[in-house]
Scaffold this motif. Structure first.
Motif, PDB file in Angstrom:
ATOM      1  N   LEU A  14      26.611  53.287  35.193  1.00  3.60           N
ATOM      2  CA  LEU A  14      26.523  53.802  33.826  1.00  3.60           C
ATOM      3  C   LEU A  14      26.016  55.248  33.759  1.00  3.60           C
ATOM      4  N   ALA A  16      26.726  58.815  33.799  1.00  6.46           N
ATOM      5  CA  ALA A  16      27.944  59.613  33.617  1.00  6.46           C
ATOM      6  C   ALA A  16      28.006  60.724  34.662  1.00  6.46           C
ATOM      7  N   SER A  26      31.832  61.527  22.415  1.00  5.29           N
ATOM      8  CA  SER A  26      30.757  60.675  22.920  1.00  5.29           C
ATOM      9  C   SER A  26      30.371  59.628  21.876  1.00  5.29           C
ATOM     10  N   GLU A 328      27.481  49.183  27.548  1.00  2.00           N
ATOM     11  CA  GLU A 328      28.017  50.130  28.527  1.00  2.00           C
ATOM     12  C   GLU A 328      28.151  51.548  27.970  1.00  2.00           C
ATOM     13  N   ARG A 330      27.249  55.516  28.193  1.00  2.99           N
ATOM     14  CA  ARG A 330      27.154  56.423  29.339  1.00  2.99           C
ATOM     15  C   ARG A 330      25.788  57.120  29.265  1.00  2.99           C
ATOM     16  N   GLY A 335      26.237  61.963  29.399  1.00  5.25           N
ATOM     17  CA  GLY A 335      26.428  60.675  28.752  1.00  5.25           C
ATOM     18  C   GLY A 335      26.458  60.737  27.242  1.00  5.25           C
TER      19      GLY A 335
END
Length: 341
Positions: A14, A16, A26, A328, A330, A335
């Protein structure tokens, strides 16, 4: 309060490794700091979550391509420089790898000799003070030869340097990006302003200390790193007007938060300030300026998750992170984001 109180379990997958093609695509988790309620949005919807009269405060620091690879002038041995702080025009504090034997007088060469450096002193934590020699403008030479100092948890090569810069980056000096701002696009900023939301800027040059783990068992024993900041007069006045009107001051990132809360430490109206801050915000500390925060998801047991927990409550934050792992999201620099309101 213990450092271990801020631990959460994060699967490696997870984290990124690359930025999304569209910055604003995002995901955006909404966290109500009073109730702990969580909602799921996307960052491009941010303008719909803001109200006319609100003020967003952005950190306009610009990341330097501060990692240089070269050789020792007399032996040809490979060397890596990581620029930390500028002391004078051509003198910088740097981390050398390997650098334990680099004594004052040691010389290094980068590129085809267009940049040279000489160690002139040994300073904090074994870092070196070096003087650079070059022709032209240092930032231009650095842009040609340097690489972005992306965080150690990102192992993939960054193809485009600009993706580790915010679209409003202006003042060079950071060793790391204010990552909450990476999600903004010019179009989203324009939509936000068209809604009547104010935008103000501060500068805080992010140091590598932002990645330094908390080693103390008791968080109150942790020594915070210092970072250079600028709070302009126009931004101070904008924040004061916003507070007087009963509207929200929304900080974009923990770095902008550190500037505002340093300047507002006495609980009075803000005035222009410049200097170094080592403010450490953790649960029990009071916020005098910000009402809401846009931020990325942070490392377990880091000073950043402690700051976020001070605003929204440790239990609320850890529960939200648990949901983010399950859904889930990021994590970290490239992220997804969270809007704590």
């Amino acid at each position: 309060m213990k450092t271990s109180d801020f631990y959460y379990d994060l699967p490696q997958r997870l984290i990124a490794q690359t930025p999304l093609k569209d910055r604003s695509a995002s995901r955006l988790m909404l966290l109500n700091k009073s109730t702990g309620e969580v909602e799921h949005k996307h960052f491009y919807e941010l303008d719909t979550l803001l109200e006319a009269g609100d003020t967003l405060i952005l950190n306009d620091t610009k990341v330097l391509p501060a990692r240089l690879y070269g050789v020792k002038e007399d032996t040809g041995a490979a060397i890596e420089f990581l620029l930390l702080h500028k002391h004078t025009l051509d003198t910088w504090e740097v981390i050398l790898k390997p650098g334990r034997r680099a004594k004052p007088g040691a010389r290094f060469v980068f590129g085809n000799g267009e940049l040279k450096a000489e160690v002139i002193d040994i300073v904090n934590e074994g870092n070196r003070l070096v003087r650079f020699e070059y022709e032209g403008v240092f930032e231009a030479v650095l842009d040609r030869l340097g690489e972005m100092p992306i965080p150690p948890y990102i192992t993939e090569k960054l193809e485009d340097k600009n993706r580790y810069q915010t679209v409003y980056a202006k003042n060079p000096g950071s060793a790391a990006a204010p990552t909450a701002g990476l999600h903004f696009t010019p179009e989203l900023l324009e939509r936000i302003q068209n809604k009547g939301v104010n935008i103000g800027y501060v500068t805080l040059h992010v140091g590598l200390g932002t990645f330094r783990p908390v080693k103390a068992d008791d968080i109150a024993d942790h020594k915070m790193h210092s970072e250079f900041y600028i709070l302009p007069e126009e931004t101070a006045e904008l924040v004061n007007r916003t507070k007087a009107a009963g509207k929200r001051v929304i900080s974009v990132g923990t770095t902008a938060t550190r500037v505002l809360e340093t300047a507002g430490m006495e609980g009075k109206e803000l005035t222009a300030k410049t200097g170094w801050t080592n403010i450490f915000i953790y649960p029990g500390k009071r916020f005098n300026v910000i009402d809401a925060l846009i931020t990325n998801f942070h490392l377990p047991e880091s000073t950043l998750i402690m700051l976020v927990s001070a605003l929204a409550g440790r239990e609320n934050v850890l529960k939200a992170y648990e949901i983010a792992v399950r859904e889930e999201y990021r994590f970290f620099s490239f992220g997804d984001a969270m809007f704590i309101y």
